[in-house]
Design a protein around this motif. Structure first.
Motif, short mmCIF file in Angstrom:
data_model
loop_
_atom_site.label_atom_id
_atom_site.label_comp_id
_atom_site.label_asym_id
_atom_site.label_seq_id
_atom_site.Cartn_x
_atom_site.Cartn_y
_atom_site.Cartn_z
N ILE A 16 36.21 26.98 47.36
CA ILE A 16 37.40 27.84 47.47
C ILE A 16 38.35 27.55 46.30
N ILE A 17 38.60 26.26 46.06
CA ILE A 17 39.53 25.89 44.97
C ILE A 17 38.96 26.36 43.63
N GLY A 18 37.67 26.05 43.39
CA GLY A 18 37.05 26.40 42.11
C GLY A 18 37.07 27.91 41.86
N PHE A 19 36.64 28.68 42.85
CA PHE A 19 36.57 30.14 42.69
C PHE A 19 37.96 30.73 42.45
N ASN A 20 38.97 30.24 43.20
CA ASN A 20 40.30 30.82 43.05
C ASN A 20 40.95 30.45 41.71
N ILE A 21 40.67 29.22 41.23
CA ILE A 21 41.23 28.84 39.91
C ILE A 21 40.62 29.73 38.83
N ILE A 22 39.29 29.88 38.86
CA ILE A 22 38.64 30.72 37.85
C ILE A 22 39.14 32.17 38.00
N GLY A 23 39.30 32.60 39.26
CA GLY A 23 39.81 33.96 39.51
C GLY A 23 41.18 34.17 38.92
N LEU A 24 42.05 33.16 39.01
CA LEU A 24 43.40 33.28 38.44
C LEU A 24 43.33 33.41 36.92
N LEU A 25 42.36 32.69 36.32
CA LEU A 25 42.18 32.83 34.87
C LEU A 25 41.78 34.27 34.55
N GLY A 26 40.97 34.86 35.42
CA GLY A 26 40.55 36.26 35.24
C GLY A 26 41.76 37.20 35.27
N ILE A 27 42.67 36.95 36.22
CA ILE A 27 43.88 37.80 36.30
C ILE A 27 44.69 37.66 35.01
N THR A 28 44.82 36.38 34.56
CA THR A 28 45.60 36.12 33.33
C THR A 28 44.99 36.90 32.16
N ALA A 29 43.66 36.83 32.04
CA ALA A 29 42.98 37.53 30.94
C ALA A 29 43.22 39.04 31.05
N PHE A 30 43.14 39.54 32.27
CA PHE A 30 43.30 40.98 32.50
C PHE A 30 44.71 41.44 32.11
N ILE A 31 45.72 40.68 32.56
CA ILE A 31 47.12 41.05 32.25
C ILE A 31 47.36 40.96 30.73
N TYR A 32 46.85 39.88 30.13
CA TYR A 32 47.04 39.70 28.69
C TYR A 32 46.38 40.86 27.92
N ILE A 46 37.72 43.82 30.26
CA ILE A 46 36.41 43.84 30.94
C ILE A 46 36.08 42.46 31.52
N SER A 47 36.28 41.41 30.72
CA SER A 47 35.92 40.08 31.24
C SER A 47 36.86 39.68 32.38
N GLY A 48 38.14 40.03 32.25
CA GLY A 48 39.10 39.71 33.32
C GLY A 48 38.68 40.37 34.62
N LEU A 49 38.32 41.65 34.52
CA LEU A 49 37.91 42.39 35.72
C LEU A 49 36.64 41.78 36.33
N ALA A 50 35.70 41.43 35.45
CA ALA A 50 34.44 40.85 35.95
C ALA A 50 34.72 39.53 36.67
N ILE A 51 35.59 38.71 36.09
CA ILE A 51 35.90 37.40 36.72
C ILE A 51 36.59 37.63 38.08
N ILE A 52 37.46 38.63 38.12
CA ILE A 52 38.15 38.92 39.40
C ILE A 52 37.12 39.30 40.47
N LEU A 53 36.17 40.15 40.08
CA LEU A 53 35.17 40.61 41.06
C LEU A 53 34.24 39.47 41.50
N VAL A 54 33.84 38.65 40.52
CA VAL A 54 32.82 37.63 40.82
C VAL A 54 33.44 36.38 41.45
N PRO A 58 35.51 36.78 46.12
CA PRO A 58 34.88 35.84 47.08
C PRO A 58 35.75 34.63 47.37
N GLY A 59 36.55 34.19 46.39
CA GLY A 59 37.43 33.03 46.61
C GLY A 59 38.42 33.32 47.72
N ILE A 60 39.05 34.51 47.64
CA ILE A 60 40.00 34.89 48.70
C ILE A 60 39.21 35.16 49.99
#
Ligand SMILES: C[S@@+](CC[C@H](N)C(=O)[O-])C[C@H]1O[C@@H](n2cnc3c(N)ncnc32)[C@H](O)[C@@H]1O
Length: 254
Positions: A16-32, A46-54, A58-60
């Motif tokens: 849960i911790i690992g997936f959500n941390i990586i997911g937050l990086l995805g959000i950061t990439a997407f916003i940037y 594209i990579s931000g969206l992919a990280i959010i989905l993957v 699932p982390g949430i």
């Protein structure tokens, strides 16, 4: 003096911790990606969206699944016939820290005993250990009607036809060794008394609620039909199925 609280632990806490941390990086990439221009914008979006989905979904989802399972009300309400069995002998396979087992033991008002076995995998639940479940039973005041020990679903350390009820909540999808689930079914059938009841709870990968909640993490689970086929193969009868928010409970008789 501060009252001691049972420690049931989070399911798959590290994932849960690992997936959500990586997911937050995805959000950061997407916003940037929104804020800049050029080729990097497309790559980040594209990579931000992919990280959010993957990862983030699932982390949430894993947090939601954990919270949805907390009450165990669905399961215990299904076992309301408990007080109709004289001195019920119950086995909880894969009891972990006792979240379900102790909840069931609390329902034993007129005698009976609950046994719990587990291999105490550390991946599945934070703090998963024999000491933890025994201590939880002590804190919850059910230690005189429970016995917990080490034991695998594939080689259950009890004699034939000992139990009126066998329960396995969110366990059998974790039994991966070759023929593990088949051996577990055979073992559960063996230790049940004739007419005894098996409660099997698992997330159903093909339910839309499971997909909506867990995203790709649904692939950790099997389809509903997988379990039904196994139950039938090992001679269980009167199989019923109920589902709550993608979490299914089979009941099956020996
Ligand atoms: C998701 S946890 C569920 C725990 C518990 N049933 C509950 O409802 O809280 C899965 C449990 O299955 C256990 N487990 C995995 N493989 C097992 C096996 N072969 N035999 C017994 N327990 C097993 C894990 O150690 C873990 O405690």
């Amino acid at each position: 003096m501060k009252e001691e609280k049972p420690k049931y632990g989070w399911y798959v806490k590290n994932l849960i911790i690992g997936f959500n941390i990586i997911g937050l990086l995805g959000i950061t990439a997407f916003i940037y990606g929104f804020l800049i221009n050029g080729l990097l914008k497309i790559i980040l979006l594209i990579s931000g969206l992919a990280i959010i989905l993957v990862f983030l979904w699932p982390g949430i989802g894993m947090v939601m699944m954990h919270l949805l399972l907390l009450g165990r009300i669905y399961l215990v309400s299904k076992m309301k016939g408990l007080d109709e069995i004289e001195n019920p002998q119950i086995l909880d396979v894969g009891c972990g820290t006792g979240r379900t087992a102790i909840r069931i033991a609390k329902e034993l008002k007129n005698g009976g005993h609950l046994y719990g076995i587990d291999i105490y995998s550390k991946l599945a639940i934070q703090g998963n250990a024999l000491d933890t479940v025994q201590n939880n039973a002590h804190i919850e005041k059910v230690e005189n009607k429970t016995t917990f020990q080490y034991g695998s679903a594939t080689d259950i350390p009890f004699e034939d036809e000992k139990f009126d009820i066998v329960n396995a909540s969110s366990v059998l999808h974790e039994v991966h060794d070759s023929n593990g689930q088949e051996n577990a079914m055979q073992e559960i059938y063996r230790v049940l008394k004739p007419g005894g009841c098996f409660y099997l709870s698992e997330w159903n990968r093909t339910s839309w609620q499971c997909v909506a909640i867990g995203g790709l993490c649904c692939f950790a689970f099997k389809k509903k039909d997988h379990w039904k086929t196994l139950l039938e193969k090992y001679n269980f009868k009167e199989i019923t199925y109920e589902t709550t928010a993608g979490f299914g409970i089979f009941t099956a008789k020996k």
